[in-house]
Design a protein around this motif. Sequence first.
Motif, PDB file in Angstrom:
ATOM      1  N   THR A 164      31.867  31.261 -53.030  1.00  0.00           N
ATOM      2  CA  THR A 164      32.057  29.635 -53.113  1.00  0.00           C
ATOM      3  C   THR A 164      33.436  29.348 -53.052  1.00  0.00           C
ATOM      4  O   THR A 164      33.973  29.443 -54.022  1.00  0.00           O
TER       5      THR A 164
ATOM      6  N   ILE B  92      27.215  28.849 -46.012  1.00  0.00           N
ATOM      7  CA  ILE B  92      27.015  30.044 -46.959  1.00  0.00           C
ATOM      8  C   ILE B  92      27.718  31.054 -46.512  1.00  0.00           C
ATOM      9  O   ILE B  92      27.369  31.575 -45.402  1.00  0.00           O
TER      10      ILE B  92
ATOM     11  N   GLY C 154      37.976  31.630 -53.930  1.00  0.00           N
ATOM     12  CA  GLY C 154      36.808  31.047 -54.346  1.00  0.00           C
ATOM     13  C   GLY C 154      36.017  31.872 -55.474  1.00  0.00           C
ATOM     14  O   GLY C 154      36.747  32.857 -56.205  1.00  0.00           O
TER      15      GLY C 154
ATOM     16  N   ARG D  15      28.140  36.734 -52.663  1.00  0.00           N
ATOM     17  CA  ARG D  15      28.338  35.296 -52.255  1.00  0.00           C
ATOM     18  C   ARG D  15      29.765  34.591 -52.727  1.00  0.00           C
ATOM     19  O   ARG D  15      30.228  34.825 -53.847  1.00  0.00           O
TER      20      ARG D  15
END
Length: 369
Positions: free
Chosen positions: A90, A48, A78, A88
């Motif tokens: 990804t 993560i 991402g 975040r």
Amino acid sequence: MKQRSIGFFAYAVITAVILSSCALILPELDIMSWSPGNDEPVNIDDLIISVEFSREPDHVLAEEAFSLTNQDGNTVNGRFSWEGSSLRLTPYSSLEANIEYSIKVETSVEDAYGGSLNEAFYKSFRTGSEGVRPVVEAVYPADRAVISSRNASVTVTFDRQMDFESVLKGFSISPDISGVSLLNDSGRVFSFTPAELWSLQQEYNIKISTDAASSVGYSIGSEYETSFTVSSDLTPPSVISVSTVDDATILADSIINTGWEKNSAIAVYFSEEVDQDSAESSVTLEPAASFDVDFDDSVTPARMIISFDDNLEWHTVYRLSISTALTDAADNAMEDSVVRRFFIDGASSMPPSVAKADFAPAGGSTVCF
């Protein structure tokens, strides 16, 4: 009137100064935590990538200030997502194994009050080898095995050194039984020795949950299950003979047995008591014909009766098969299938035919043929 205007102006100035002072005393924007953190190497499967700000910043500015690059300086692209003040990333594609990556957040990020980072945030991490999750290599007894020892130990072999407490937490046996658990010196072989005897004719189910983890903290990823049965009987059943019910005529193997009647029931004798459901499902007949399977409880160890709902076809070869799906009471499967062939040509099954006919033409002599 002029005095009131001056008073109102003074009030507005004081209020602005107070509000400005409140804004000035807010602490600088900071990054409170980040992931994957300082643990190395990082498991690609569990990765993560995120940063948590001390206050929720402007999303656009934060995303523009954030970057992830590999050891060659190439940017990893991402999709960004937010949860409160946590940003975040990804990646569109999986990160590579055994590579160093760097997370950077520039000072251009700001919050709603104009607060920004005092200095750029910079952290790096390294990914681990592919397949960093531990794997169960072998279990004794093997899945669906039948063992005779009532005090045998269960062993689970992993492909790497494990953490004993986590394996102990993840290991379970049903039905429950008390025992002693150990991890060998290599840390790869976990064993469980029952404190009491295993119950006979009992199936035991072993489960290893995702609590089981390696010595560096990576779990097995998915639950592992297996089972075994404890039995004093390890001898598979076998067919002793196949014959007619009425006159006990034996059906020999490897030949086509002749003289068979169209309504003859078949008796199959076994070496021991068998599981009746498995026996019934193991019987097939070609060409297909409807039949019933029953057991004669007066005969020991076991006699199975196959009777046909309708007469079989005259001058037809039938193939009777009993497959290895047949098991005994201890779940031992028959090792070899049994096949018998028989020809419906018995004297009592012969269709009627014309033996003699007399024909007398008008005004003439009788003609016989």
